[in-house]
Design a protein around this motif. Structure first.
Motif, PDB file in Angstrom:
ATOM      1  N   ALA A  21       0.832  -1.209   0.000  1.00 54.25           N
ATOM      2  CA  ALA A  21       0.000   0.000   0.000  1.00 54.25           C
ATOM      3  C   ALA A  21       0.864   1.255   0.000  1.00 54.25           C
ATOM      4  O   ALA A  21       0.581   2.220  -0.722  1.00 54.25           O
ATOM      5  N   VAL A  24       2.517   1.692  -3.455  1.00 52.63           N
ATOM      6  CA  VAL A  24       1.517   2.110  -4.446  1.00 52.63           C
ATOM      7  C   VAL A  24       1.143   3.587  -4.238  1.00 52.63           C
ATOM      8  O   VAL A  24       0.986   4.339  -5.200  1.00 52.63           O
ATOM      9  N   ALA A  25       1.027   3.991  -2.981  1.00 55.75           N
ATOM     10  CA  ALA A  25       0.725   5.404  -2.698  1.00 55.75           C
ATOM     11  C   ALA A  25       1.847   6.300  -3.202  1.00 55.75           C
ATOM     12  O   ALA A  25       1.598   7.355  -3.798  1.00 55.75           O
ATOM     13  N   HIS A  26       3.102   5.882  -2.974  1.00 56.94           N
ATOM     14  CA  HIS A  26       4.245   6.635  -3.523  1.00 56.94           C
ATOM     15  C   HIS A  26       4.119   6.772  -5.036  1.00 56.94           C
ATOM     16  O   HIS A  26       4.282   7.850  -5.599  1.00 56.94           O
ATOM     17  N   ALA A  28       1.506   6.438  -7.029  1.00 60.67           N
ATOM     18  CA  ALA A  28       0.350   7.221  -7.469  1.00 60.67           C
ATOM     19  C   ALA A  28       0.635   8.714  -7.342  1.00 60.67           C
ATOM     20  O   ALA A  28       0.344   9.500  -8.255  1.00 60.67           O
ATOM     21  N   LEU A  29       1.235   9.088  -6.234  1.00 63.59           N
ATOM     22  CA  LEU A  29       1.511  10.499  -5.987  1.00 63.59           C
ATOM     23  C   LEU A  29       2.624  11.010  -6.906  1.00 63.59           C
ATOM     24  O   LEU A  29       2.509  12.096  -7.487  1.00 63.59           O
ATOM     25  N   GLN A  51     -11.168  10.319 -10.944  1.00 66.79           N
ATOM     26  CA  GLN A  51      -9.802   9.798 -10.710  1.00 66.79           C
ATOM     27  C   GLN A  51      -9.704   8.279 -10.542  1.00 66.79           C
ATOM     28  O   GLN A  51      -9.318   7.773  -9.490  1.00 66.79           O
ATOM     29  N   LYS A  53      -8.345   4.698 -10.518  1.00 65.86           N
ATOM     30  CA  LYS A  53      -7.021   4.096 -10.272  1.00 65.86           C
ATOM     31  C   LYS A  53      -7.133   2.584 -10.365  1.00 65.86           C
ATOM     32  O   LYS A  53      -8.023   1.991  -9.784  1.00 65.86           O
ATOM     33  N   ILE A  55      -4.889  -1.069  -9.933  1.00 62.37           N
ATOM     34  CA  ILE A  55      -3.651  -1.663  -9.418  1.00 62.37           C
ATOM     35  C   ILE A  55      -3.459  -3.033 -10.069  1.00 62.37           C
ATOM     36  O   ILE A  55      -4.292  -3.928  -9.901  1.00 62.37           O
TER      37      ILE A  55
ATOM     38  N   GLN B   5       3.102  11.833   6.150  1.00 65.31           N
ATOM     39  CA  GLN B   5       1.731  11.575   5.739  1.00 65.31           C
ATOM     40  C   GLN B   5       1.363  10.199   6.288  1.00 65.31           C
ATOM     41  O   GLN B   5       2.183   9.280   6.265  1.00 65.31           O
ATOM     42  N   ALA B  21      -4.543  -1.291  -1.529  1.00 59.35           N
ATOM     43  CA  ALA B  21      -3.564  -0.412  -2.172  1.00 59.35           C
ATOM     44  C   ALA B  21      -4.257   0.726  -2.920  1.00 59.35           C
ATOM     45  O   ALA B  21      -3.823   1.878  -2.858  1.00 59.35           O
ATOM     46  N   ALA B  22      -5.348   0.423  -3.618  1.00 61.06           N
ATOM     47  CA  ALA B  22      -6.063   1.454  -4.369  1.00 61.06           C
ATOM     48  C   ALA B  22      -6.680   2.488  -3.431  1.00 61.06           C
ATOM     49  O   ALA B  22      -6.610   3.693  -3.688  1.00 61.06           O
ATOM     50  N   VAL B  24      -5.686   3.239  -0.371  1.00 59.74           N
ATOM     51  CA  VAL B  24      -4.611   4.011   0.255  1.00 59.74           C
ATOM     52  C   VAL B  24      -4.056   5.042  -0.737  1.00 59.74           C
ATOM     53  O   VAL B  24      -3.764   6.184  -0.358  1.00 59.74           O
ATOM     54  N   ALA B  25      -3.940   4.656  -1.990  1.00 60.63           N
ATOM     55  CA  ALA B  25      -3.465   5.605  -3.012  1.00 60.63           C
ATOM     56  C   ALA B  25      -4.446   6.773  -3.150  1.00 60.63           C
ATOM     57  O   ALA B  25      -4.027   7.932  -3.237  1.00 60.63           O
ATOM     58  N   HIS B  26      -5.745   6.477  -3.150  1.00 58.67           N
ATOM     59  CA  HIS B  26      -6.756   7.548  -3.174  1.00 58.67           C
ATOM     60  C   HIS B  26      -6.552   8.492  -1.992  1.00 58.67           C
ATOM     61  O   HIS B  26      -6.551   9.709  -2.139  1.00 58.67           O
ATOM     62  N   ALA B  28      -3.924   8.986  -0.039  1.00 61.12           N
ATOM     63  CA  ALA B  28      -2.658   9.720  -0.073  1.00 61.12           C
ATOM     64  C   ALA B  28      -2.764  10.908  -1.026  1.00 61.12           C
ATOM     65  O   ALA B  28      -2.339  12.021  -0.711  1.00 61.12           O
ATOM     66  N   LEU B  29      -3.357  10.666  -2.178  1.00 60.93           N
ATOM     67  CA  LEU B  29      -3.454  11.716  -3.189  1.00 60.93           C
ATOM     68  C   LEU B  29      -4.454  12.793  -2.761  1.00 60.93           C
ATOM     69  O   LEU B  29      -4.184  13.991  -2.888  1.00 60.93           O
ATOM     70  N   TYR B  32      -2.985  14.829   0.059  1.00 67.05           N
ATOM     71  CA  TYR B  32      -1.947  15.685  -0.529  1.00 67.05           C
ATOM     72  C   TYR B  32      -2.577  16.921  -1.180  1.00 67.05           C
ATOM     73  O   TYR B  32      -2.109  18.046  -0.996  1.00 67.05           O
ATOM     74  N   MET B  33      -3.658  16.716  -1.931  1.00 69.81           N
ATOM     75  CA  MET B  33      -4.300  17.845  -2.621  1.00 69.81           C
ATOM     76  C   MET B  33      -4.909  18.830  -1.618  1.00 69.81           C
ATOM     77  O   MET B  33      -4.847  20.029  -1.813  1.00 69.81           O
ATOM     78  N   GLN B  51       9.281  12.700   1.525  1.00 64.93           N
ATOM     79  CA  GLN B  51       7.857  12.331   1.566  1.00 64.93           C
ATOM     80  C   GLN B  51       7.547  11.010   2.268  1.00 64.93           C
ATOM     81  O   GLN B  51       7.051  10.053   1.665  1.00 64.93           O
ATOM     82  N   LYS B  53       5.756   8.232   4.227  1.00 64.44           N
ATOM     83  CA  LYS B  53       4.349   7.769   4.310  1.00 64.44           C
ATOM     84  C   LYS B  53       4.258   6.569   5.232  1.00 64.44           C
ATOM     85  O   LYS B  53       5.042   5.638   5.117  1.00 64.44           O
TER      86      LYS B  53
END
Lengths: 117, 117
Positions: A21, A24-26, A28-29, A51, A53, A55, B5, B21-22, B24-26, B28-29, B32-33, B51, B53
Motif C-alpha cells: 500500500a 503504491v501510494a508513492h 500514485a503520488l 480519478q 485508479k 492496481i 503523511q 492499495a487502491a 490508500v493511493a486515493h 494519499a493523493l 496531498y491535494m 515524503q 508515508k
C-alpha cells in the motif's frame, strides 16, 4: 472513462499488504506530480471523471522495465518506485511503476494484458 | 523527519491487497491535494525530506471517525475515502483516512497508539 491512473506492482518480490500500500501510494503520488507538470489537461479531465485508479501485478522486473520503456515512448507521465529497504526489502529494490493519468485506450495497448493485483 | 503523511486503513472490513492499495493511493493523493491548498509550506518541507508515508490500521469505523474529528480540530489536512463499492464492498463504505503531510510530533499525539498495517 477516458483517463486512468495505473500502478503496476511486482509480484515476484515478497511484500506485506502495508508495504504494498505504501509503495503504491508513492507511485500514485509521484506519477500524479509528473502528470501535473507534463500533462495538466489530462489530470484535470481525470479528476473530473472521478480519478480512476487501477492496481495491476507483474511477474518480473524485466517486464516492468520493458513497460516503462513503452510508456515513456508514448509520452505518458510515469514514475518508477524504489524502496529505501529499511524493513522488508534490499535497499534500492524497484517495487512498482505508476503511470498516468493517461488516456485509457492508448494505455491499454501497453498494459491491457496484465491482471489485477 | 518533521513531517509525515499517514493513511489509516479499516481492519474490520474485508479487502484484498489490491483493493487496500487502491484505497490508500486515493487517500494519499486526496490528502496531498488538501494539504497543497491549506498547508503548502508543510508539503514543500515534506517533499524535501523524502515524503515519508506511514500506513496504519484501525479496528472500527467509530475510532476512525473520532481520529478524523481530532485531526480536523488541529487543522491538519485530511481526506476520508469512501469506496464506490463496485466489487468487494457495499457502496459507500468508508475504507480509510489520509492525513497530512502534517507535523509528525503533533500528529503522533493523535495516532501514535495505532499499529502498522
Amino acid at each position: 472513462m477516458k483517463y486512468k491512473q495505473v500502478v503496476i506492482v511486482r509480484n515476484d518480490i515478497k511484500m506485506g499488504k502495508g508495504k504494498i500500500a505504501a509503495q503504491v501510494a508513492h507511485a500514485a503520488l509521484a506519477s500524479y506530480m509528473e502528470a501535473i507538470k507534463r500533462r495538466p489537461n489530462w489530470v484535470e479531465e481525470w479528476l473530473m471523471e472521478g480519478q480512476r485508479k487501477i492496481i495491476l501485478k507483474i511477474n518480473s522486473l524485466e517486464e516492468l522495465l520493458e513497460i516503462k520503456k513503452r510508456v515513456e515512448k508514448e509520452g505518458f507521465p510515469n514514475s518508477l518506485i524504489t524502496d529505501a529497504g529499511l524493513t522488508e526489502l534490499e535497499p534500492g529494490t524497484i517495487t512498482c511503476l505508476g503511470i498516468g493519468p493517461a488516456p485509457s485506450e492508448e494505455l491499454d495497448k501497453i498494459i491491457g494484458h496484465l491482471k489485477l493485483l
